[in-house]
Design a protein around this motif. Structure first.
Motif, PDB file in Angstrom:
ATOM      1  N   VAL A  18       0.943  -1.379  -0.103  1.00 18.30           N
ATOM      2  CA  VAL A  18       0.100   0.014  -0.174  1.00 18.30           C
ATOM      3  C   VAL A  18       1.007   1.144  -0.076  1.00 18.30           C
ATOM      4  O   VAL A  18       2.027   1.207  -0.085  1.00 18.30           O
ATOM      5  N   TYR A  19       0.355   2.326  -0.208  1.00 18.11           N
ATOM      6  CA  TYR A  19       1.013   3.664  -0.050  1.00 18.11           C
ATOM      7  C   TYR A  19       1.083   4.352   1.595  1.00 18.11           C
ATOM      8  O   TYR A  19       0.093   3.716   2.213  1.00 18.11           O
ATOM      9  N   ILE A  20       2.209   4.632   1.899  1.00 21.01           N
ATOM     10  CA  ILE A  20       2.177   5.180   3.335  1.00 21.01           C
ATOM     11  C   ILE A  20       2.439   6.709   2.813  1.00 21.01           C
ATOM     12  O   ILE A  20       2.919   7.315   1.966  1.00 21.01           O
ATOM     13  N   ALA A  21       2.104   7.580   4.054  1.00 15.87           N
ATOM     14  CA  ALA A  21       2.364   9.094   3.972  1.00 15.87           C
ATOM     15  C   ALA A  21       3.041   9.528   5.034  1.00 15.87           C
ATOM     16  O   ALA A  21       3.119   9.238   6.148  1.00 15.87           O
ATOM     17  N   PHE A  22       4.277  10.090   4.520  1.00 17.59           N
ATOM     18  CA  PHE A  22       5.303  11.101   5.437  1.00 17.59           C
ATOM     19  C   PHE A  22       4.619  12.278   5.432  1.00 17.59           C
ATOM     20  O   PHE A  22       4.960  13.219   4.626  1.00 17.59           O
ATOM     21  N   ASP A  23       3.451  12.500   6.246  1.00 18.38           N
ATOM     22  CA  ASP A  23       2.898  13.671   6.078  1.00 18.38           C
ATOM     23  C   ASP A  23       2.743  14.462   7.277  1.00 18.38           C
ATOM     24  O   ASP A  23       1.997  15.550   7.584  1.00 18.38           O
ATOM     25  N   THR A  24       3.626  14.359   8.125  1.00 13.34           N
ATOM     26  CA  THR A  24       3.729  15.440   9.288  1.00 13.34           C
ATOM     27  C   THR A  24       5.148  16.056   9.329  1.00 13.34           C
ATOM     28  O   THR A  24       5.617  16.454  10.560  1.00 13.34           O
ATOM     29  N   ILE A  25       5.668  16.231   8.154  1.00 12.44           N
ATOM     30  CA  ILE A  25       7.263  16.881   8.244  1.00 12.44           C
ATOM     31  C   ILE A  25       6.875  18.215   8.796  1.00 12.44           C
ATOM     32  O   ILE A  25       6.151  19.039   8.657  1.00 12.44           O
ATOM     33  N   GLY A  26       8.004  18.441   9.601  1.00 18.13           N
ATOM     34  CA  GLY A  26       8.115  19.886  10.110  1.00 18.13           C
ATOM     35  C   GLY A  26       7.618  20.006  11.552  1.00 18.13           C
ATOM     36  O   GLY A  26       7.858  20.831  12.210  1.00 18.13           O
ATOM     37  N   LYS A  27       6.905  18.973  12.121  1.00 15.87           N
ATOM     38  CA  LYS A  27       6.464  18.634  13.404  1.00 15.87           C
ATOM     39  C   LYS A  27       7.292  18.148  14.265  1.00 15.87           C
ATOM     40  O   LYS A  27       7.145  16.955  14.776  1.00 15.87           O
ATOM     41  N   ASN A  28       8.282  18.736  14.495  1.00 13.98           N
ATOM     42  CA  ASN A  28       9.476  18.298  15.178  1.00 13.98           C
ATOM     43  C   ASN A  28       9.061  18.090  16.765  1.00 13.98           C
ATOM     44  O   ASN A  28       9.714  17.459  17.460  1.00 13.98           O
ATOM     45  N   ASN A  29       8.096  18.832  17.155  1.00 17.88           N
ATOM     46  CA  ASN A  29       7.489  18.667  18.590  1.00 17.88           C
ATOM     47  C   ASN A  29       7.068  17.241  18.807  1.00 17.88           C
ATOM     48  O   ASN A  29       7.025  16.672  19.876  1.00 17.88           O
ATOM     49  N   TYR A  30       6.765  16.396  17.539  1.00 20.08           N
ATOM     50  CA  TYR A  30       6.227  14.833  17.683  1.00 20.08           C
ATOM     51  C   TYR A  30       7.476  14.121  17.498  1.00 20.08           C
ATOM     52  O   TYR A  30       7.593  13.118  18.058  1.00 20.08           O
ATOM     53  N   ARG A  31       8.084  14.397  16.441  1.00 23.98           N
ATOM     54  CA  ARG A  31       9.435  13.705  16.142  1.00 23.98           C
ATOM     55  C   ARG A  31      10.315  14.455  15.445  1.00 23.98           C
ATOM     56  O   ARG A  31      10.042  15.117  14.422  1.00 23.98           O
ATOM     57  N   GLY A  51      12.090  23.022   2.609  1.00 20.29           N
ATOM     58  CA  GLY A  51      13.019  22.814   3.321  1.00 20.29           C
ATOM     59  C   GLY A  51      13.285  21.451   3.389  1.00 20.29           C
ATOM     60  O   GLY A  51      14.566  20.953   3.520  1.00 20.29           O
ATOM     61  N   PHE A  52      12.420  20.485   3.285  1.00 19.90           N
ATOM     62  CA  PHE A  52      12.692  19.080   3.265  1.00 19.90           C
ATOM     63  C   PHE A  52      13.460  18.474   1.984  1.00 19.90           C
ATOM     64  O   PHE A  52      14.334  17.547   1.986  1.00 19.90           O
ATOM     65  N   ILE A  53      12.855  18.598   1.045  1.00 18.47           N
ATOM     66  CA  ILE A  53      13.344  18.352  -0.175  1.00 18.47           C
ATOM     67  C   ILE A  53      14.839  18.362  -0.541  1.00 18.47           C
ATOM     68  O   ILE A  53      15.708  17.747  -1.016  1.00 18.47           O
ATOM     69  N   PRO A  54      15.080  19.726  -0.186  1.00 17.88           N
ATOM     70  CA  PRO A  54      16.612  20.065  -0.513  1.00 17.88           C
ATOM     71  C   PRO A  54      17.447  19.264   0.300  1.00 17.88           C
ATOM     72  O   PRO A  54      18.663  18.816   0.179  1.00 17.88           O
ATOM     73  N   GLU A  55      17.019  18.575   1.572  1.00 18.06           N
ATOM     74  CA  GLU A  55      17.841  17.726   2.384  1.00 18.06           C
ATOM     75  C   GLU A  55      17.869  16.398   1.696  1.00 18.06           C
ATOM     76  O   GLU A  55      19.009  15.750   1.946  1.00 18.06           O
ATOM     77  N   LEU A  56      16.698  15.967   1.151  1.00 15.23           N
ATOM     78  CA  LEU A  56      16.964  14.547   0.389  1.00 15.23           C
ATOM     79  C   LEU A  56      17.937  15.043  -0.737  1.00 15.23           C
ATOM     80  O   LEU A  56      18.532  13.958  -1.046  1.00 15.23           O
TER      81      LEU A  56
END
Length: 304
Positions: free
Chosen positions: A212-225, A272-277
């Motif tokens: 199945v598909y999964i979502a990495f969909d809370t990017i930037g929520k560093n208070n969670y992870r 922010g995140f894509i440049p890190e990739l």
């Protein structure tokens, strides 16, 4: 084809897509926090323009009934900004399910979702393009949530739309997959949400191995992870060959998330995140899968 608030578009028209966002939302009934109310329509236009300037062209808006859904507003936003917006049918999770639906079984829930898919939402000519976000609690599937997941799956079987889920803190993704597989839903109609919140890599790999598909969909929520941990998991999953099953987004739900209020804004993944990739050697082809090709396939209406 993909159903947007302005009508159907071809998969090739979708472009760079944020797979799980909220623009117009009100969670204050449960959270009792005015920060969880997004009702500033002009502000939404400005926030979406930042997203567009960063290259974003489509957004899946997963605010459903009980969360403050306003589909007419979403259509106005799409017209004003040029961003394709996909809206949803569904109910969120306990305790956000509207009072009128709390006692419904899976068949009654499916009937409601199918009605919105076929006849339009709230008497409008605006149709949902996805069923979601439908969810479960932290390490627990409450009885009403079981009915909700199965009702969403049955509606997907009848209509060809995809089900996109909420997993609280990333837990129970495999259980959700088992439930949806159990009623015969195809792997290409299932997106298991918030898997970037689960620190147990084996559990996330179980979901990925189901196809199945999964979502990495809370990017930037560093208070969670921390995003560093998200990035490490994502790089490993890409190395293992799962890059065609992963979607990206940030799941912004608060005023404080907006640039207007000094937050990161809806362009944080792209800027922010894509440049890190890229800095870690991820190819442009893989990035195009994560941002463009995977969402186009995941949210296309399946012919059965």
């Amino acid at each position: 084809m993909i159903q947007t608030v302005k009508g159907k578009i071809k998969k090739q028209e979708m472009g760079v897509c944020a797979a799980h966002e909220h623009l117009s939302i009100d969670l204050s009934r449960v959270k009792n926090d005015p920060d969880t109310i997004l009702d500033d329509e002009q502000g939404m236009i400005f926030e979406l323009r930042y997203f567009y300037q960063a290259g974003g062209r489509s957004m899946v808006e997963l605010t459903n009934s009980g969360m403050g859904r306003s589909v007419e507003r979403l259509r106005r936003l799409s017209k004003a900004t040029g961003v394709h917006i996909i809206t949803c049918t569904g109910f969120y999770k306990d305790p956000f399910i509207p009072e009128f639906a709390q006692a419904w079984d899976q068949d009654r829930l499916a009937e409601h979702f199918v009605q919105e898919i076929k006849e339009g939402i709230d008497g409008t000519d605006i149709y949902p393009g996805v069923i979601g976000e439908v969810g479960t609690s932290v390490n627990e599937i409450k009885p009403v949530e079981k009915e909700l997941i199965l009702g969403a799956g049955k509606a997907a079987l009848e209509t060809g739309l995809t089900v996109t889920t909420h997993t609280s803190l990333g837990t129970l993704g495999s259980k959700q997959v088992d439930m949806l597989f159990g009623i015969g839903l195809s792997k290409d109609q299932i997106i298991i949400g918030h898997q970037d919140l689960n620190p147990d890599k084996d559990e996330v790999l179980d979901v990925l191995n189901a196809g199945v598909y999964i979502a990495f969909d809370t990017i930037g929520k560093n208070n969670y992870r921390p995003d560093e941990e998200r990035l490490a998991f994502l790089l490993d999953f890409i190395e293992r060959g799962f890059h065609k099953q992963i979607l990206l987004s940030a799941d912004l739900t608060r005023k404080s998330h907006w640039k207007k209020h000094h937050g990161p804004g809806y362009d944080l993944v792209l800027n922010g995140f894509i440049p890190e990739l890229r800095n870690h050697g991820v190819s442009e082809d893989v990035i195009a899968d994560l941002l463009i090709h995977n969402p186009a396939e995941a949210f296309s209406i399946k012919e059965r």
